[in-house]
Enzyme design. Structure first.
Site, mmCIF file in Angstrom:
data_model
loop_
_atom_site.group_PDB
_atom_site.id
_atom_site.type_symbol
_atom_site.label_atom_id
_atom_site.label_comp_id
_atom_site.label_asym_id
_atom_site.label_seq_id
_atom_site.Cartn_x
_atom_site.Cartn_y
_atom_site.Cartn_z
ATOM 1 N N LYS A 123 0.622 -1.095 -0.102
ATOM 2 C CA LYS A 123 -0.109 -0.041 -0.132
ATOM 3 C C LYS A 123 0.628 1.349 -0.075
ATOM 4 C CE LYS A 123 -4.339 -1.275 0.431
ATOM 5 N NZ LYS A 123 -5.645 -0.721 -0.460
ATOM 6 N N ASP A 142 -8.517 -0.238 6.565
ATOM 7 C CA ASP A 142 -8.650 -1.709 7.378
ATOM 8 C C ASP A 142 -7.284 -2.049 7.769
ATOM 9 O OD1 ASP A 142 -11.510 -2.806 7.051
ATOM 10 O OD2 ASP A 142 -11.001 -2.401 5.142
#
Length: 406
Positions: A77, A123
């Site tokens: 990410k 998340d």
């Protein structure tokens, strides 16, 4: 929770498929990768050959791009978050985004009278990436997480100096809350999904992700192989669409690979959208509970959906046991190959590929064109970002594989 592995074939609409956007193509990937190379600690993550999994799955070769080693953050990410934040800062500071250099950007940012605040919902992995990038640049981050967030993932965000707040909502509601807070406080929202009036930053995030594919292509050329199939995890779909866009528009390939999309059963919005056969994106409602926390997203990114709709050959809705099976496979190599530490979202591709070799799934396998000549690319998108659950799955046998008979 559904206990059945479910499949729906892709369905290209009549007429021409949508064009691959420029921010997913190799030229854009080269720009993103040039910026990532300026970050301290940048290295190509490994591309591993897994002969044991290839033997089990009855395919020619399985390669896994291991993002558990990316910048010491255990996930891919950071590629999207760091690039998007750099582009945002460059615009704020009047710098040329096409020639971004991390050191120069950091110096310019830190010379400002007050730090900027970046905010996001996550998340876990995306939030940690935003916190890390803000920390590296001397800026501030606020991160909102949905209910049930892993305490370890929350702690990892806080370690980078960010404020982390767990909400009593699901992921999609957390995104809306972060957007509202950004508007109220004048913060900069760095979210990896899009909606009406918010689409430029998500495209920068998707462009950042293409560094992964560009590295993999260089590594595959050294090996003298090209992918016939690429298995892609989808949460909101930004990662899957970025990789699909890169490989579909890679002109050095004789033909593009077949794309397979995987989602958790309780958050399978792309599977549902494909199954509806009306060409429109559809949301999954509810708490979206799944062990694959990084994929627990109920609303498709509208930038991603047209690409996945028009180019994916198959969508899978995967119960949690698919991910746990993949974690044990990757962590315990058989018949040669390295050990790969994969978290729940990272391992689902290995579990799915292995399961598709079972006789009960022979028809699906045939529809996907998987055979002994296939070269399959998987991406381990995360390492053991929740060590407690990793131990439960790999050591203690949590979430076992059910009987496939009947």
């Amino acid at each position: 929770m559904s206990h059945r592995l479910s499949f729906t074939a892709g369905f290209p609409l009549s007429g021409e498929p949508v064009a691959i956007p420029s921010y997913c193509q190799p030229a854009a990937a080269a720009k993103a990768r040039r910026f990532h190379r300026s970050l301290a600690g940048y290295n190509n993550t490994p591309l591993y050959d897994l002969p044991g999994l290839a033997h089990l799955a009855k395919v020619g070769k399985v390669l896994v791009k291991d993002e558990s080693e990316r910048f010491g953050l255990n996930a891919f990410k950071v590629l999207g978050a760091s690039y998007a934040i750099a582009c945002l800062l460059a615009r704020r500071l009047g710098l040329d985004a096409d020639s971004l250099d991390f050191e120069g950007l950091a110096a310019a940012a830190q010379s400002q009278p007050e730090p900027l605040t970046f905010v996001t919902a996550t998340d876990g992995n995306h939030g940690r990436a935003v916190a890390w990038a803000a920390e590296q640049l001397g800026q501030r981050a606020v991160v909102y997480l949905p209910q049930g967030a892993s305490p370890h993932r929350v702690a990892a965000i806080v370690e980078h100096g960010a404020e982390a707040v767990v909400l009593d909502t699901n992921y999609d509601e957390a995104v809306r809350f972060a957007a509202k807070r950004a508007e109220q406080e004048g913060w900069l929202l760095v979210q990896d999904t899009a909606w009406t009036g918010y689409d430029e930053i998500p495209t920068w995030i998707m462009q950042g992700y293409t560094t992964l594919a560009d590295e993999a292509w260089d590594q595959m050329r050294v090996l003298g192989v090209t992918p016939t199939h690429v298995f892609l995890q989808a949460g909101v779909g930004s990662f899957a669409a970025s990789q699909l866009g890169y490989w579909q528009s890679q002109r050095e390939l004789t033909r593009p690979p077949q794309f397979v999309v995987m989602e958790p059963s309780n958050a399978a919005c792309f599977y549902l959208s494909a199954q509806c056969r009306d060409g429109q994106p559809h949301a999954v409602m509810g708490d979206l509970q799944t062990m694959m926390a990084g994929l627990s997203c109920g609303e498709p990114n509208p930038l991603a959906w047209p690409l996945l709709r028009d180019y994916v050959c198959g969508f899978f809705s995967c119960p949690d046991y698919v991910a746990s099976y993949g974690m044990r496979i990757l962590g315990n190599p058989w018949f040669g190959g390295p050990r790969v530490t994969a978290g729940e979202s990272g391992a689902v591709g290995a579990g799915l590929l292995a399961l598709l070799a079972e006789p009960v799934y022979a028809e699906w396998r045939q529809q996907l064109g998987l055979d002994e000549n296939s070269v399959v690319l998987l991406v381990n998108t995360e390492g053991a970002t929740d060590p407690v659950n990793y131990r439960r799955v790999v050591w203690e046998g949590h979430c076992p594989l059910p009987s496939l008979e009947g």
